[in-house]
Write a protein that holds these residues in place. Sequence first.
Motif, mmCIF file in Angstrom:
data_model
loop_
_atom_site.group_PDB
_atom_site.id
_atom_site.type_symbol
_atom_site.label_atom_id
_atom_site.label_comp_id
_atom_site.label_asym_id
_atom_site.label_seq_id
_atom_site.Cartn_x
_atom_site.Cartn_y
_atom_site.Cartn_z
ATOM 1 N N SER A 1 44.033 25.891 39.885
ATOM 2 C CA SER A 1 45.173 26.147 39.007
ATOM 3 C C SER A 1 45.320 27.643 38.852
ATOM 4 N N THR A 2 46.466 28.177 39.198
ATOM 5 C CA THR A 2 46.682 29.619 39.203
ATOM 6 C C THR A 2 46.795 30.153 37.796
ATOM 7 N N ALA A 3 46.156 31.265 37.545
ATOM 8 C CA ALA A 3 46.180 31.860 36.216
ATOM 9 C C ALA A 3 47.422 32.715 35.984
ATOM 10 N N ALA A 4 48.204 33.022 37.012
ATOM 11 C CA ALA A 4 49.507 33.691 36.891
ATOM 12 C C ALA A 4 49.479 34.869 35.928
ATOM 13 N N LEU A 5 48.649 35.849 36.235
ATOM 14 C CA LEU A 5 48.506 37.015 35.365
ATOM 15 C C LEU A 5 49.285 38.202 35.937
ATOM 16 N N VAL B 1 50.601 49.228 39.297
ATOM 17 C CA VAL B 1 49.314 48.808 39.834
ATOM 18 C C VAL B 1 49.562 47.846 40.985
ATOM 19 N N ALA B 2 48.971 48.109 42.120
ATOM 20 C CA ALA B 2 49.195 47.280 43.294
ATOM 21 C C ALA B 2 48.588 45.901 43.092
ATOM 22 N N MET B 3 49.206 44.887 43.707
ATOM 23 C CA MET B 3 48.703 43.524 43.600
ATOM 24 C C MET B 3 47.314 43.434 44.235
ATOM 25 N N ALA B 4 46.337 42.988 43.476
ATOM 26 C CA ALA B 4 44.970 42.895 43.966
ATOM 27 C C ALA B 4 44.743 41.549 44.631
ATOM 28 N N GLU B 5 43.709 41.477 45.426
ATOM 29 C CA GLU B 5 43.328 40.210 46.018
ATOM 30 C C GLU B 5 42.955 39.230 44.910
ATOM 31 N N THR B 6 43.312 37.966 45.090
ATOM 32 C CA THR B 6 43.040 36.965 44.066
ATOM 33 C C THR B 6 41.544 36.753 43.886
ATOM 34 N N VAL B 7 41.107 36.755 42.640
ATOM 35 C CA VAL B 7 39.714 36.497 42.297
ATOM 36 C C VAL B 7 39.611 35.043 41.857
ATOM 37 N N GLU C 1 40.538 30.302 28.242
ATOM 38 C CA GLU C 1 41.216 31.367 27.509
ATOM 39 C C GLU C 1 40.511 32.705 27.709
ATOM 40 N N LEU C 2 39.195 32.666 27.656
ATOM 41 C CA LEU C 2 38.418 33.886 27.836
ATOM 42 C C LEU C 2 38.646 34.463 29.232
ATOM 43 N N GLY C 3 38.522 33.633 30.253
ATOM 44 C CA GLY C 3 38.670 34.113 31.621
ATOM 45 C C GLY C 3 40.038 34.699 31.889
ATOM 46 N N ASP C 4 41.089 34.049 31.378
ATOM 47 C CA ASP C 4 42.438 34.571 31.576
ATOM 48 C C ASP C 4 42.605 35.940 30.921
ATOM 49 N N GLU C 5 42.044 36.092 29.717
ATOM 50 C CA GLU C 5 42.140 37.377 29.021
ATOM 51 C C GLU C 5 41.328 38.455 29.744
ATOM 52 N N LEU C 6 40.160 38.104 30.240
ATOM 53 C CA LEU C 6 39.345 39.068 30.978
ATOM 54 C C LEU C 6 40.059 39.532 32.239
ATOM 55 N N CYS C 7 40.682 38.603 32.937
ATOM 56 C CA CYS C 7 41.423 38.966 34.153
ATOM 57 C C CYS C 7 42.576 39.900 33.824
#
Length: 235
Positions: free
Chosen positions: A7-11, A17-23, A49-55
């Motif tokens: 499921s994509t986190a769509a952040l 800032v250049a688009m980074a490789e997906t983590v 929720e934590l992971g999305d905010e960290l990303c």
Amino acid sequence: MKNLILSTAALALTAGVAMAETVRLGTEGLYPPYNFINDAGEVDGFERELGDELCKRAELTCEWVTNDWDSIVPNLQSGNYDAIIAGMSITDEREETMDFTQGYTQPSPSAYAALSADVDVNSAVVAAQTSTIQSGHVATTGATLVEFPTPDETVAAVNAGEVDAVLADKDFLAPIVAESELVFISDVYLGGGIGMAFRESDDELRGKFDAAIASMKADGTLNELLAKWEIEGQF
């Protein structure tokens, strides 16, 4: 192994800032309140929720992947995802093969639960999820350890009379005990808190998430999330 659920986190990244490789973030999806699959089939819970905010704070585009617990570490090492964020306690044994961020929870209690408060957990038959700090602890006592692939199966084994007690994170057991005939027997503190795990070769990526965790501690948003999901041990 069950199929990987993505499921994509769509952040969105900040301007310029250049688009980074997906983590890819690996989790179990079976351990509320830390992580679970909601009615929409998506990863949910405190760690979502934590992971999305960290990303967002690390300016990374992230994607969620679910994986069975018993193979969650091998699949990190083989590159199926880039980090584990799955209620994984920081232990010396795990740090021999992986690197962790600082803890995003305080060391919190594990708890024994049973259908009777008279169970002697040091001589009983005790269920624990395989490859957890709880199963490792039971193995050091006089109890007979019975391991199960998922946390729900450990509780089901107690209710079915297959084992005398279960040892698991108290945060996981608390709502189950509140709504069932199970009772808490005793607490035990294990591990050094919960953190994100990375391959030892990914120190730069680990450092980005570590800095993001530190910033959430500093501005109080981590404590807000812990309180929202009723997880003990604020910073």
